[in-house]
Structures are given as C-alpha cells and as structure tokens.
Design a protein around this motif. Structure first.
Motif, PDB file in Angstrom:
ATOM      1  N   ALA A 162      47.695  57.923  33.284  1.00 58.84           N
ATOM      2  CA  ALA A 162      48.747  58.673  32.593  1.00 58.84           C
ATOM      3  C   ALA A 162      49.885  58.999  33.536  1.00 58.84           C
ATOM      4  N   GLY A 163      49.550  59.314  34.789  1.00 59.42           N
ATOM      5  CA  GLY A 163      50.598  59.584  35.773  1.00 59.42           C
ATOM      6  C   GLY A 163      51.485  58.379  36.008  1.00 59.42           C
ATOM      7  N   LEU A 164      50.868  57.192  36.096  1.00 57.48           N
ATOM      8  CA  LEU A 164      51.661  55.978  36.279  1.00 57.48           C
ATOM      9  C   LEU A 164      52.584  55.726  35.084  1.00 57.48           C
ATOM     10  N   VAL A 165      52.037  55.874  33.871  1.00 58.14           N
ATOM     11  CA  VAL A 165      52.838  55.629  32.660  1.00 58.14           C
ATOM     12  C   VAL A 165      53.956  56.654  32.541  1.00 58.14           C
ATOM     13  N   ALA A 166      53.635  57.940  32.746  1.00 56.07           N
ATOM     14  CA  ALA A 166      54.650  58.987  32.640  1.00 56.07           C
ATOM     15  C   ALA A 166      55.734  58.819  33.697  1.00 56.07           C
ATOM     16  N   THR A 167      55.326  58.438  34.915  1.00 54.79           N
ATOM     17  CA  THR A 167      56.316  58.211  35.975  1.00 54.79           C
ATOM     18  C   THR A 167      57.198  57.021  35.649  1.00 54.79           C
ATOM     19  N   GLY A 168      56.589  55.952  35.150  1.00 54.70           N
ATOM     20  CA  GLY A 168      57.380  54.779  34.762  1.00 54.70           C
ATOM     21  C   GLY A 168      58.376  55.097  33.671  1.00 54.70           C
TER      22      GLY A 168
END
Length: 358
Positions: A162-168
């Motif tokens: 989720a962190g990767l998706v939200a950051t992207g």
C-alpha cells in the motif's frame, strides 16, 4: 442386627492394604502441555526488544524534526515576523488540510488491497510514520509505518505494498499538479530547467493507473515478497478516488504557499496556479532525494526557483524556509494529535484492531 465396626481405610496418600505412601502420578495432559508450550522468557525478551526499538525510533525522529526547526530559526525569523499573522494562520491551516488528506489515500488503497482500516487507524500509522522522513534514508519512515500498520491489523506485506501504491499515486498527482508550473520553469531560472526530467515519470507512471496493470505490478511485488497475491484486482473507481485525494493534497499545499507569496506582494490569482505547481514538484524532488532528511534542500531549491519569478530572490528563499518550518511544525502536531486520540480511545475502552500476523 448389631452394627459392624468401621474398618479403617488405608491412610491418605498410600495404596490400599500396603501401608506404603501412594505416589501421585502427574496428569499426562498437563505434562504434554508443558512440553509443547514454547518457552515464555524468550518470547517476552523479543517483545521487550521490539517495544524498546519502537520507542528509540520514535524519539530519534522527534529529535530530528525538532532539530530541523531549531537549525533554520535564525534565517526564518526575520521573514516570519514580517508576514501578516492572518496569512500565516490560514497558510498553516492549508498545510494541516493537506496532511490530513494523506491517511485518506492510504485508506482507499488498503481497502482495494483487501485490508480495510478505519480512518483513525490509518491516521495513526500514516501521520506518526511520516516523522521517519526526518532521519536521512527513506527506510525509517517505511519501517515505522509498517510496524504501526501491523498494530492496526494490516500485515507488513500489505502495508508495504500500500505504501508503494500510495507513494506512486502521490508522485503522479504531484506531476499532474506540477504541469501548472511548467511554463514558468521553461522560461525561468536555470535551476528549474534541471528538473524538467521529472515529467518523464508522468509518462511512465500514467499507464499503471489501469486496474489490470496496477494489479499485475502489485502481485509481482507480493510474489517477490513470497506473499499471497491479491484476491481481486484494483477497481477503477478506487484508483480515481485515491488519485483525486492525492491531487487535492497538492492543491492544499499550493494554497499554503500562495497565501505566503501574496502576503508580500500584490494579490494575484495566477500565482495560485504557480504555487500549486511549485509545491507539487518540490515534494517530488524531496521524495527522490531520500538520502536527505525530509528532502531538505531539494524542496527549497524548487520553491525558490519558481517563486523567484514573482518575488525578489531573497524573499523567495525566505518563504521556502518559512514553508519548511510550517510543515515541520504541522507534521509534529498532526502526529501528536493522532497518537493522543489513539491513547484517549484506549482509555475509553474503544476496541483496538487485532495486530496482523505476517
């Protein structure tokens, strides 16, 4: 009939008729349970070490954030006292509005990942975890957020993804908002031209907003982590909601900078668009400069180069530092508010989420 005399039985603890003490056999089930049960001291020591590691990490990030305020105070103070207090107050409110939209993006993404959380739980692990960015290296913010998310019922694999998706999505949203500053960058200071390559990320990242491609990329990450793939694919509606919330974050940050800029010059509506673009690009530049504490220097470079097109360079530099100070204060206050609310809920007996198993 005469009563028969009572025959004394065997003494307690001896076998009948033997006079020998009776040996009490231990319960077999209890013996097996004691043999199977894991040693408690080892587990307790591990829990103590993890708890103290969390405390040390939180103290370290708080100290780094406070030092960030202290180290810039001499440069910021003269401009700070020259700014009108109403503009400062409204500008700070805009920063808080943007910061508190961050947990909403995480909440939307986690719900699409099959790990729905309450907004307050998302606020706790997002806002407190964000303090990790004040220590050089993005790994601290990631580790802190993952551990806090686990206490909110989200396992580490899901929170990391989720962190990767939200950051992207945040990067794409910042570049979309940053398009507003592109004309100024093309005709502005040479320093701003060096950041034009950032827009290449927009061309690369936009296709990943498609639900199928985003789901495939997330499942690839989960496969590398040796975790189960997603039960269902991302939905277009949730992706657009998360992206819209991320764009709204940078609009709030743009309003924050616009109020500061216009307080030193004649009010101009076109500087709102410029400010939104400047703040969006500065955040992305700071994120990419992960080796610096909270992107220190990279954000100020972008803001200064952009705002110097409408204000004298010394004032542009001062406003960049004032903006940095306000964000640091807001980050600390937001994280403290989230932690305090969680403590109050615990004292009132509000059921807490069950920590996730990895």
């Amino acid at each position: 009939m005469d009563a028969q005399p009572a025959v004394p039985g065997p003494p307690l603890g001896s076998e009948a008729g033997s006079g020998e003490p009776m040996t009490v056999e231990p319960d077999v089930a209890d013996t097996d349970a004691r043999q199977v049960a894991p040693p408690a001291p080892a587990r307790t020591r591990k829990a103590v070490v993890i708890a103290w590691a969390k405390r040390v990490l939180i103290v370290a990030v708080l100290a780094a954030a406070v030092y960030s305020v202290y180290s810039q105070w001499d440069e910021v103070y003269p401009t700070l006292i020259a700014l009108p207090w109403p503009s400062l107050a409204l500008s700070l409110v805009a920063v808080f509005a943007g910061i508190f939209l961050g947990p909403l993006v995480w909440k939307i993404v986690l719900s699409d990942l099959g790990a729905p959380v309450r907004f307050m739980d998302a606020s706790k692990f997002y806002l407190v975890g964000q303090l990790g960015k004040y220590i050089p290296g993005a790994v601290w913010a990631v580790l802190l957020s993952m551990e806090l998310a686990r206490e909110a019922g989200v396992n580490r694999a899901r929170s990391f993804t989720a962190g990767l998706v939200a950051t992207g999505m945040g990067v794409l949203a910042s570049l979309i908002a940053g398009l507003a500053a592109l004309p100024v960058m093309l005709g502005g200071r040479p320093e701003s031209n060096q950041l034009l390559w950032l827009f290449l990320l927009l061309a690369v990242g936009l296709p990943f907003l498609h639900p199928r491609l985003l789901t495939w990329s997330v499942n690839l990450v989960l496969k590398v982590l040796r975790k189960r793939p997603l039960e269902s694919q991302f939905t277009a509606g949730k992706i657009l909601k998360a992206l819209g919330a991320a764009v709204a974050i940078y609009l709030c940050y743009g309003v924050h900078l616009w109020l500061l800029v216009d307080s030193l010059g004649s009010p101009r509506l076109d500087t709102l668009v410029l400010s939104a673009g400047a703040m969006a690009l500065s955040m992305t530049a700071g994120l990419l400069a992960f080796f610096l504490p909270s992107g220190l220097g990279a954000r100020e470079l972008v803001i200064t180069a952009t705002i110097a097109t409408v204000l004298p360079l010394p004032q542009a530099i001062a406003l960049a530092l004032v903006s940095r100070l306000m964000f640091t204060v807001a980050d600390l206050a937001a994280a403290g508010a989230a932690a305090l609310l969680a403590y109050v809920q615990k004292r009132r007996g509000v059921p807490a989420p069950v920590p996730a198993e990895d």
